[in-house]
Design a protein around this motif. Structure first.
Motif, PDB file in Angstrom:
ATOM      1  N   ILE A 358       5.538  19.062  67.537  1.00  0.00           N
ATOM      2  CA  ILE A 358       6.621  18.854  66.571  1.00  0.00           C
ATOM      3  C   ILE A 358       6.060  18.200  65.313  1.00  0.00           C
ATOM      4  CG2 ILE A 358       8.831  17.735  66.139  1.00  0.00           C
ATOM      5  CD1 ILE A 358       9.019  19.912  68.212  1.00  0.00           C
ATOM      6  N   PHE A 391      13.337  23.646  61.250  1.00  0.00           N
ATOM      7  CA  PHE A 391      12.662  24.360  62.340  1.00  0.00           C
ATOM      8  C   PHE A 391      12.299  23.401  63.468  1.00  0.00           C
ATOM      9  CE2 PHE A 391       8.966  25.849  64.607  1.00  0.00           C
ATOM     10  CZ  PHE A 391       9.207  27.190  64.829  1.00  0.00           C
ATOM     11  N   ASP A 392      11.675  22.274  63.106  1.00  0.00           N
ATOM     12  CA  ASP A 392      11.207  21.343  64.125  1.00  0.00           C
ATOM     13  C   ASP A 392      12.341  20.534  64.739  1.00  0.00           C
ATOM     14  OD1 ASP A 392       8.074  21.370  64.255  1.00  0.00           O
ATOM     15  OD2 ASP A 392       8.591  21.602  62.155  1.00  0.00           O
ATOM     16  N   LYS A 395      13.541  22.876  67.327  1.00  0.00           N
ATOM     17  CA  LYS A 395      12.523  22.985  68.377  1.00  0.00           C
ATOM     18  C   LYS A 395      12.542  21.758  69.276  1.00  0.00           C
ATOM     19  CE  LYS A 395       7.608  23.786  69.206  1.00  0.00           C
ATOM     20  NZ  LYS A 395       6.255  23.996  68.620  1.00  0.00           N
ATOM     21  N   GLU A 398      15.440  21.866  71.631  1.00  0.00           N
ATOM     22  CA  GLU A 398      15.141  22.818  72.705  1.00  0.00           C
ATOM     23  C   GLU A 398      14.185  22.216  73.724  1.00  0.00           C
ATOM     24  OE1 GLU A 398      13.170  27.296  73.213  1.00  0.00           O
ATOM     25  OE2 GLU A 398      13.558  26.479  71.222  1.00  0.00           O
ATOM     26  N   LEU A 399      13.177  21.454  73.256  1.00  0.00           N
ATOM     27  CA  LEU A 399      12.214  20.842  74.166  1.00  0.00           C
ATOM     28  C   LEU A 399      12.869  19.774  75.041  1.00  0.00           C
ATOM     29  CD1 LEU A 399       8.953  20.298  72.056  1.00  0.00           C
ATOM     30  CD2 LEU A 399       9.215  21.761  74.051  1.00  0.00           C
ATOM     31  N   ASN A 401      16.108  19.465  75.865  1.00  0.00           N
ATOM     32  CA  ASN A 401      16.870  20.291  76.811  1.00  0.00           C
ATOM     33  C   ASN A 401      17.669  19.468  77.819  1.00  0.00           C
ATOM     34  OD1 ASN A 401      17.801  22.608  78.083  1.00  0.00           O
ATOM     35  ND2 ASN A 401      16.044  22.724  79.479  1.00  0.00           N
ATOM     36  N   ASN A 420      13.952  30.336  62.160  1.00  0.00           N
ATOM     37  CA  ASN A 420      12.776  31.087  62.589  1.00  0.00           C
ATOM     38  C   ASN A 420      11.549  30.888  61.713  1.00  0.00           C
ATOM     39  OD1 ASN A 420      13.771  32.365  60.392  1.00  0.00           O
ATOM     40  ND2 ASN A 420      13.726  34.447  61.240  1.00  0.00           N
ATOM     41  N   ARG A 422       8.681  28.127  59.990  1.00  0.00           N
ATOM     42  CA  ARG A 422       8.104  26.794  59.784  1.00  0.00           C
ATOM     43  C   ARG A 422       7.304  26.843  58.492  1.00  0.00           C
ATOM     44  NH1 ARG A 422       4.660  24.206  64.436  1.00  0.00           N
ATOM     45  NH2 ARG A 422       6.477  22.900  64.856  1.00  0.00           N
TER      46      ARG A 422
END
Length: 469
Positions: A358, A391-392, A395, A398-399, A401, A420, A422
């Motif tokens: 990240i 973006f990050d 992300k 999502e990580l 979660n 979509n 970076r």
């Protein structure tokens, strides 16, 4: 070389003065600059005739500049022989010696990078690993007639500080991406003979993901207090009343991992949860410090397994982070940020984020100032902001979660339109995430008089903060 001062005296003593100047004696082979190096049995090579009376000095750093060691960032003047430095590949290396000498009115260059707040100052001769005149390219497939992913065509070399330019690139190892082979449970060190009742002893909780969530939570909104007269070693965490979910989760973790029944007190807009543990008190004090300005993350923690790093980040986000929607160019984007007066703590959080893939940006949010809070005037310290771009941010969500986490699920990810891409125009990572690239944002030249420092180490390279030298 690193022994230049000693060699200088040795060379001058071994030269014989003549009408033509100083000539090498039989102790040396003299080669003109640019000639090929070949193996000889002599003690030294001389590539340039020394100038009588010249001051041959080392390239160095002034006091107060940070060097990365196995004990974290340290002021260069405080680094000692038993510390280990980090080389250009992210490996710990031994210090052979440390040099220090006086410079007078020396040119120095302060380097500031994109995505990081701390700067580092070097004397003009100090070599920095940079790529200059770097081109942004995009591969083209002549068969399919399609363009590939853009990339920077780097060519890294060690360049003297006085030859660096704005928009040059630097490269540093993403060293915390790798995990060490240490048994992290060994870090739960406590002498049970030190007046601890046997039924109060805690088995090591370190190998449990909920423990790292608690640590992250405590780093954001926790504190410790001690009263030896009352035999009291209290751990406390504060919660917003609107986030009761975290209070209940924290209470459950305390009961499960630490075998304590915490007390909960209600204030105007918060709940405080407290419990007593001498073992946990000293573990937190040793590895994570105390007070808002004194908290830290010990180096070994940055090497824990990725699953535990994610929990630590989640706990810190749940206590001290925020996730907001932003509108840019009529598109909905996300933005995760962390705000603190503790620069080194945010730098450590940034290191951990890099290690799990990240990218973030660390900047000053505001200077010291007076603020009126609840009718009282307070002197507020300088404040910093660690921010993730769209973006990050997505992300990281999502990580982490966690479908139960109220902050993580504050928004629907499907609402965001720009998910979509970076940006690689400033800080980014190599495709394998082994290296991080930063662009030089600013260079400030000035003069310095005083003692400067340098090292000789096993591999002749070492790390400052986000700079390889």
């Amino acid at each position: 070389g690193s022994n230049a001062i000693v060699i200088e005296n040795y060379i001058l003593n071994k030269y014989e003065k003549s009408i033509e100047g100083y000539k090498p004696t039989a102790y040396f082979d003299y080669k003109e600059p640019g000639s090929c190096f070949v193996e000889r049995e002599t003690n030294f090579w001389i590539f340039e005739m020394p100038i009588l009376g010249a001051n041959y000095i080392l390239s160095c750093l002034p006091p107060g500049e940070k060097v990365l060691t196995n004990n974290g960032l340290k002021n260069i003047e405080d680094v000692i022989q038993i510390d280990m430095l980090v080389n250009e590949n992210g490996q710990y290396v031994n210090i052979i010696n440390r040099q220090e000498h006086l410079v007078i009115n020396e040119d120095t260059f302060e380097i500031q990078l994109d995505n990081t707040y701390r700067t580092t100052t070097f004397t003009k001769e100090h070599p920095i690993l940079v790529s200059q005149n770097t081109k942004l390219k995009r591969p083209y497939d002549i068969i399919t007639k399609t363009e590939g992913k853009r990339y920077w065509d780097f060519d890294f070399n060690y360049i003297k500080a006085n030859n660096l330019k704005i928009n040059d690139w630097v490269k540093v190892p993403n060293m915390y991406k790798k995990e060490t082979n240490i048994n992290i449970n060994d870090k739960w060190e406590f002498d049970i003979k030190d007046n601890v009742r046997k039924d109060f002893i805690i088995n090591s909780p370190i190998d449990n993901k909920d423990f790292w969530w608690f640590v992250g939570l405590w780093l954001g909104d926790g504190w410790i207090t001690k009263s030896e007269l009352k035999y009291s070693y209290v751990i406390s965490v504060c919660f917003n009343k609107q986030e009761y979910y975290y209070l209940e989760k924290c209470k459950s973790v305390i009961e499960m991992l630490f075998k304590r029944t915490p007390s909960i007190t209600e204030c105007d807009s918060t709940y405080n949860i407290t419990f007593n543990s001498k073992e946990l008190y000293y573990f937190l004090l040793k590895n994570f410090g105390q007070y808002s300005y004194g908290k830290k993350i010990s180096e070994w923690v940055k090497f824990i397994p990725a699953q535990y790093k994610k929990e630590l980040i989640k706990g810190y986000f749940d206590s001290d982070g925020c996730w907001v929607k932003t509108i840019k160019n009529k598109k909905i984007n996300s933005k995760i940020s962390f705000v603190s007066i503790n620069l080194e703590l945010l730098e450590s959080i940034q290191d951990i984020l890099f290690s799990i893939g990240i990218i973030s940006s660390l900047n000053k949010l505001r200077d010291e100032s007076e603020h009126i809070i609840c009718g009282r005037i307070y002197d507020c310290k300088k404040c910093y902001n660690l921010c993730l771009a769209n973006f990050d941010s997505l992300k990281l969500i999502e990580l982490l979660n966690d479908k139960e986490d109220i902050k993580l699920n504050k928004f629907k990810v499907s609402d965001f339109q720009n998910i979509n891409k970076r940006i690689i125009s400033s800080c980014h990572m190599s495709n394998d995430e082994e290296f991080i690239y930063f662009k030089i944002k600013n260079i400030i030249q000035s003069k310095f008089t005083g003692i400067v420092y340098n090292f000789e180490c096993d591999t002749h390279t070492f790390m400052c903060h986000h700079l390889t030298t």
